[in-house]
Design a protein around this motif. Sequence first.
Motif, PDB file in Angstrom:
ATOM      1  N   LEU A   1       0.815  -1.216   0.000  1.00 48.82           N
ATOM      2  CA  LEU A   1       0.000   0.000   0.000  1.00 48.82           C
ATOM      3  C   LEU A   1       0.848   1.266   0.000  1.00 48.82           C
ATOM      4  O   LEU A   1       0.523   2.221  -0.733  1.00 48.82           O
ATOM      5  N   PRO A   2       1.942   1.335   0.764  1.00 45.49           N
ATOM      6  CA  PRO A   2       2.779   2.542   0.668  1.00 45.49           C
ATOM      7  C   PRO A   2       3.300   2.773  -0.747  1.00 45.49           C
ATOM      8  O   PRO A   2       3.388   3.915  -1.203  1.00 45.49           O
ATOM      9  N   ARG A   3       3.625   1.697  -1.465  1.00 50.15           N
ATOM     10  CA  ARG A   3       4.110   1.823  -2.834  1.00 50.15           C
ATOM     11  C   ARG A   3       2.991   2.267  -3.780  1.00 50.15           C
ATOM     12  O   ARG A   3       3.215   3.054  -4.703  1.00 50.15           O
ATOM     13  N   VAL A   4       1.796   1.754  -3.554  1.00 51.70           N
ATOM     14  CA  VAL A   4       0.667   2.151  -4.374  1.00 51.70           C
ATOM     15  C   VAL A   4       0.382   3.651  -4.200  1.00 51.70           C
ATOM     16  O   VAL A   4       0.161   4.378  -5.170  1.00 51.70           O
ATOM     17  N   ILE A   5       0.391   4.086  -2.955  1.00 51.82           N
ATOM     18  CA  ILE A   5       0.139   5.505  -2.690  1.00 51.82           C
ATOM     19  C   ILE A   5       1.236   6.359  -3.315  1.00 51.82           C
ATOM     20  O   ILE A   5       0.960   7.429  -3.880  1.00 51.82           O
ATOM     21  N   ALA A   6       2.483   5.887  -3.254  1.00 53.11           N
ATOM     22  CA  ALA A   6       3.579   6.621  -3.892  1.00 53.11           C
ATOM     23  C   ALA A   6       3.368   6.709  -5.401  1.00 53.11           C
ATOM     24  O   ALA A   6       3.645   7.747  -6.021  1.00 53.11           O
ATOM     25  N   THR A   7       2.861   5.643  -5.995  1.00 50.06           N
ATOM     26  CA  THR A   7       2.581   5.658  -7.428  1.00 50.06           C
ATOM     27  C   THR A   7       1.493   6.664  -7.748  1.00 50.06           C
ATOM     28  O   THR A   7       1.583   7.419  -8.729  1.00 50.06           O
ATOM     29  N   LEU A   8       0.444   6.689  -6.938  1.00 52.37           N
ATOM     30  CA  LEU A   8      -0.631   7.657  -7.160  1.00 52.37           C
ATOM     31  C   LEU A   8      -0.112   9.084  -7.027  1.00 52.37           C
ATOM     32  O   LEU A   8      -0.498   9.970  -7.801  1.00 52.37           O
ATOM     33  N   ARG A   9       0.752   9.316  -6.064  1.00 55.53           N
ATOM     34  CA  ARG A   9       1.307  10.656  -5.891  1.00 55.53           C
ATOM     35  C   ARG A   9       2.164  11.055  -7.090  1.00 55.53           C
ATOM     36  O   ARG A   9       2.131  12.202  -7.534  1.00 55.53           O
ATOM     37  N   GLU A  10       2.927  10.098  -7.605  1.00 54.89           N
ATOM     38  CA  GLU A  10       3.738  10.401  -8.775  1.00 54.89           C
ATOM     39  C   GLU A  10       2.851  10.642  -9.997  1.00 54.89           C
ATOM     40  O   GLU A  10       3.125  11.543 -10.803  1.00 54.89           O
ATOM     41  N   ALA A  11       1.768   9.858 -10.125  1.00 52.77           N
ATOM     42  CA  ALA A  11       0.827  10.085 -11.223  1.00 52.77           C
ATOM     43  C   ALA A  11       0.201  11.469 -11.095  1.00 52.77           C
ATOM     44  O   ALA A  11       0.038  12.180 -12.099  1.00 52.77           O
ATOM     45  N   ARG A  12      -0.116  11.848  -9.879  1.00 54.10           N
ATOM     46  CA  ARG A  12      -0.676  13.191  -9.617  1.00 54.10           C
ATOM     47  C   ARG A  12       0.314  14.268 -10.033  1.00 54.10           C
ATOM     48  O   ARG A  12      -0.051  15.266 -10.670  1.00 54.10           O
ATOM     49  N   ARG A  13       1.586  14.076  -9.681  1.00 56.38           N
ATOM     50  CA  ARG A  13       2.608  15.061 -10.019  1.00 56.38           C
ATOM     51  C   ARG A  13       2.751  15.203 -11.530  1.00 56.38           C
ATOM     52  O   ARG A  13       2.919  16.315 -12.057  1.00 56.38           O
ATOM     53  N   ARG A  14       2.661  14.081 -12.238  1.00 54.73           N
ATOM     54  CA  ARG A  14       2.861  14.102 -13.686  1.00 54.73           C
ATOM     55  C   ARG A  14       1.709  14.773 -14.428  1.00 54.73           C
ATOM     56  O   ARG A  14       1.860  15.096 -15.603  1.00 54.73           O
ATOM     57  N   THR A  15       0.583  14.943 -13.769  1.00 56.42           N
ATOM     58  CA  THR A  15      -0.524  15.639 -14.419  1.00 56.42           C
ATOM     59  C   THR A  15      -0.423  17.159 -14.258  1.00 56.42           C
ATOM     60  O   THR A  15      -1.263  17.888 -14.802  1.00 56.42           O
ATOM     61  N   ASP A  16       0.587  17.639 -13.527  1.00 52.76           N
ATOM     62  CA  ASP A  16       0.724  19.079 -13.327  1.00 52.76           C
ATOM     63  C   ASP A  16       1.144  19.796 -14.604  1.00 52.76           C
ATOM     64  O   ASP A  16       0.868  20.976 -14.774  1.00 52.76           O
ATOM     65  N   GLY A  17       1.851  19.082 -15.475  1.00 55.03           N
ATOM     66  CA  GLY A  17       2.300  19.695 -16.719  1.00 55.03           C
ATOM     67  C   GLY A  17       1.831  18.891 -17.913  1.00 55.03           C
ATOM     68  O   GLY A  17       0.836  18.161 -17.852  1.00 55.03           O
ATOM     69  N   GLU A  18       2.552  19.020 -19.009  1.00 57.94           N
ATOM     70  CA  GLU A  18       2.239  18.267 -20.220  1.00 57.94           C
ATOM     71  C   GLU A  18       2.467  16.778 -19.959  1.00 57.94           C
ATOM     72  O   GLU A  18       3.508  16.369 -19.456  1.00 57.94           O
ATOM     73  N   VAL A  19       1.484  15.978 -20.302  1.00 58.67           N
ATOM     74  CA  VAL A  19       1.591  14.533 -20.142  1.00 58.67           C
ATOM     75  C   VAL A  19       2.156  13.948 -21.433  1.00 58.67           C
ATOM     76  O   VAL A  19       1.763  14.345 -22.534  1.00 58.67           O
ATOM     77  N   SER A  20       3.100  13.003 -21.288  1.00 55.70           N
ATOM     78  CA  SER A  20       3.754  12.424 -22.457  1.00 55.70           C
ATOM     79  C   SER A  20       3.456  10.938 -22.579  1.00 55.70           C
ATOM     80  O   SER A  20       2.952  10.302 -21.641  1.00 55.70           O
ATOM     81  N   LEU A  21       3.804  10.379 -23.727  1.00 55.54           N
ATOM     82  CA  LEU A  21       3.682   8.936 -23.897  1.00 55.54           C
ATOM     83  C   LEU A  21       4.611   8.191 -22.938  1.00 55.54           C
ATOM     84  O   LEU A  21       4.314   7.075 -22.517  1.00 55.54           O
TER      85      LEU A  21
END
Length: 293
Positions: free
Chosen positions: A73-93
Amino acid sequence: MRSHRPTVLLLISALCCVVLVATGCSMPTLAYRNAPTLISWRAGSYFDLDPAQRAEFEQRLERVHAWHRREELPRVIATLREARRRTDGEVSLADAKWLVGAVEDHYRKAAARTVDESADLIPTLRPEQFATLERKLADVDEEFVEEWIDASPEEIRDARIERATKRAEEWLGRLDPAQRTWLRSRLDEIPIDYRAARADRLRRQAEFLALLRGDATATRTRMDSTAVVAPLKRWVVDWDHGRSPGELARVARLIRDYSALYVELINGATQEQRDHLRGQVDAYIDALSKQMP
């Protein structure tokens, strides 16, 4: 079963489904907390488990759940946080590829752990329970054929558009008319061979049934448990095993094309829609963080 693996916006949904162990519940805290009960109930509908089997399976799932809360679960939450961060700017392939890999990694770890905990329950399955599983799989296949093969091209197109729009709006909020028109047009550029998808699914189902029956027989004759569990675990975690080069290319192309579609959709979203997306991810992070041990 879906005809392809989810991508981009859908991957956030898929990641949450991994977290909730595919319970289908829209309330992450409730679903995650009750995942063992919900999964044992779903398995019971496929195998018609008796009360003793269901109770034992749920107990094993409780151990998987405890492990997941502690380790994954800590890793899953870290993944969600990183996904959240990546939506702050231009999303790439590249972002989409990262998310595909992250989702698959979380799924494989949870699935493998579940096999390790529950594989030795296979010998308790009776012939009539295998028959129940076969009927259930046949029913699912019949529904798939009716919706995606026997339907008219117009009906299939409408169903694809409806599903893609619903998924997009779950994360971005309501699409405007121009976005809906664009989405319809882009989907037309991504053909899906539903007959090939069905053939691949039927192949894997046949492998699954053979593994279950073989594992049950092998365990009853006291074969090495490692030899029994390994093939089943490979089936669960390695979707590409046994696929022809043509099928591997078809699946890879579909993932790539859907990734590009949703990357374009996110990058063309309004500020309000991007805020809605980030808010949805934040809600999952908050809810799942409360489940940390």
